[in-house]
Design an enzyme around this catalytic site. Structure first.
Site, PDB file in Angstrom:
ATOM      1  N   HIS A 150       0.839  -1.191   0.000  1.00 34.25           N
ATOM      2  CA  HIS A 150       0.000   0.000   0.000  1.00 34.25           C
ATOM      3  C   HIS A 150       0.876   1.243   0.000  1.00 34.25           C
ATOM      4  O   HIS A 150       2.049   1.197   0.367  1.00 34.25           O
ATOM      5  CB  HIS A 150      -0.901   0.007   1.242  1.00 34.25           C
ATOM      6  CG  HIS A 150      -1.850  -1.145   1.279  1.00 34.25           C
ATOM      7  ND1 HIS A 150      -2.947  -1.228   0.449  1.00 34.25           N
ATOM      8  CD2 HIS A 150      -1.858  -2.275   2.030  1.00 34.25           C
ATOM      9  CE1 HIS A 150      -3.601  -2.359   0.698  1.00 34.25           C
ATOM     10  NE2 HIS A 150      -2.960  -3.012   1.645  1.00 34.25           N
ATOM     11  N   CYS A 191      -0.580   2.334  -4.193  1.00 40.55           N
ATOM     12  CA  CYS A 191      -1.404   3.506  -4.462  1.00 40.55           C
ATOM     13  C   CYS A 191      -0.528   4.756  -4.390  1.00 40.55           C
ATOM     14  O   CYS A 191       0.372   4.842  -3.560  1.00 40.55           O
ATOM     15  CB  CYS A 191      -2.532   3.623  -3.440  1.00 40.55           C
ATOM     16  SG  CYS A 191      -3.780   2.327  -3.557  1.00 40.55           S
TER      17      CYS A 191
END
Length: 451
Positions: A150, A191
């Site tokens: 992430h 992300c």
């Protein structure tokens, strides 16, 4: 800035190891592979890294030249119906084997600090930790680095911590100063991963980097499996790896350049915008210069690069927990099981709303309820700069300690741009920290499992 590529653990028989030695003038291939997450819900990250390892392994990169960091809680997880196996695609091969992934740093040894020590060749700092392996690459070598997890503006996640862009860039500069590579290639899946390089990766240190997303958008998970009950891969990661598999299978690998692979990935990834940074002249180099040059027969996939199918089930990475529960509810065989899962989903949605409301209260506190200022912070995306990093790092650390444990709550990553915005807009750090103390209260412990 495209001349360094980090490759992580790939093991090969001794007979094949010579294939990556090339000649002494060209140097060797080295790799660092990192999955920065844990828990079964993040199955896909370790699956991506295991697949990358198998590519390196079959292409002749010896285990001595590959360093792998992964929590290793997926293959034998109680939730895994395929014990001892990990898959990166429905119907695909077991990427945890047939050559067992040679894991160097597992569990709580998967940290930003150890990642930096590995990259910069700091053997003393990891003495007695994991395998203790670090990069021993030199000025004629190619390095491939692959990071999967992430991310948020200017940071990437690890199981129990985060790594900020300035620390990564500092490590890469150290590698360049120590002449640890001729060229380095960095593939990053996260992300907002573009924010780790955009405008802050120097263009004169022989590094080429591509990312799953630009600086402001989500990356996407894909390949849901009803049987495994997890998303098995990520759009960007499986795209570059399946492109590699197919190019090898159809004997195009020796001619495929980094630019060609990047274009193939961009063409296939529909939900985010893979981006390119660094020394772009390196894009003329061949993929095999960083992934090895074995002549082993490829059996992973049969499609040609032009035949690889589009993804039909891609979902935003941060929304994976919601989508997983939705699918589990649909698959539930009993009313009792369905009711239990529905309650889990409702609790998850409630927890996310509480996080949303918390950030709203913090912004109201900092801006003294100035609606225009709040909207500016919530709707704009300020560029990450190295100058703002001290402020941003202070806020991220304090928020994680006083409010919500960021590494344990991936949804929180979606709000961190607001902290970056407040730093870029030069709000007082003291005022923001006071807002954390005033608004968070006991929320930290209550939210520790909200994903």
């Amino acid at each position: 800035m495209w001349r360094a590529i980090l490759l992580v653990s790939v093991a090969l028989p001794a007979a094949l190891s010579s294939l990556v030695d090339v000649d002494k003038d060209k140097g060797q291939v080295w790799a660092v592979l990192v999955a920065g997450s844990n828990t079964y819900g993040n199955y896909r990250h370790q699956a991506d890294v295991c697949h990358a390892y198998q590519i390196l392994h079959r292409n002749g990169v010896p285990d001595s030249n590959i360093i792998v960091m992964m929590y290793d809680d997926i293959a034998n997880n109680p939730s895994n119906p395929k014990k001892g196996k990990i898959f990166n695609k429905p119907g695909g091969p077991n990427v945890y084997g047939p050559k067992a992934v040679n894991k160097d740093y597992v569990g709580d040894d998967v940290t930003p600090e150890n990642f930096v020590h590995v990259l910069t060749g700091n053997h003393e700092a990891v003495r007695g930790v994991g395998s203790g392996k670090v990069l021993k690459s030199g000025p004629n070598d190619h390095v491939f680095v692959n990071f999967v997890d992430h991310g948020a503006p200017g940071l990437i996640g690890f199981p129990n911590d985060v790594m900020h862009a300035d620390d990564l860039i500092r490590a890469l500069k150290t590698m360049h100063k120590k002449k640890m590579y001729k060229k380095l290639v960095f593939y990053m899946e996260a992300c907002e991963s573009g924010s780790m390089f955009d405008k802050i990766l120097p263009k004169n240190i022989e590094i080429f980097a591509t990312t799953a997303a630009n600086p402001t958008e989500s990356s996407y998970a894909c390949y849901w499996s009803d049987e495994v009950q997890a998303y098995l891969g990520d759009e960007y990661s499986v795209s570059w790896m399946e492109d590699t598999d197919a190019a090898e299978k159809h004997k195009r690998f020796s001619s495929e350049t980094l630019l060609k692979q990047y274009k193939n990935v961009v063409k296939r990834v529909k939900e985010s915008h893979p981006s390119m940074y660094g020394e772009k002249t390196i894009d003329k180099d061949h993929v095999q210069d960083f992934l090895g040059k074995s002549k082993q027969k490829v059996t992973f996939y049969s499609e040609s690069p032009s035949q690889l199918e589009s993804f039909t089930d891609a979902v935003p990475s941060r929304d994976v927990p919601l989508h997983v529960l939705t699918k589990k509810i649909a698959l539930a065989e009993t009313a009792e099981e369905k009711e239990k899962l529905q309650k889990e989903k409702e609790d998850l949605v409630k927890g996310r709303k509480e996080i949303d409301q918390l950030l709203s209260r913090i912004l109201s506190h900092v801006t003294n309820l100035d609606i225009e200022e709040i909207q500016n912070i919530e709707t704009t995306r300020q560029d990450i700069s190295l100058e703002m990093m001290p402020c941003y790092k202070t806020l991220v650390k304090a928020f994680s300690e006083k409010c919500i444990n960021i590494p344990k709550n991936q949804y929180t990553f979606s709000h961190l741009y607001k902290l970056a915005n407040m730093c870029a807009l030069q709000y007082s750090s003291t005022d923001i920290l006071e807002a954390f103390s005033a608004e968070c209260g006991s929320l930290h412990q209550e939210m520790v499992n909200v994903n």
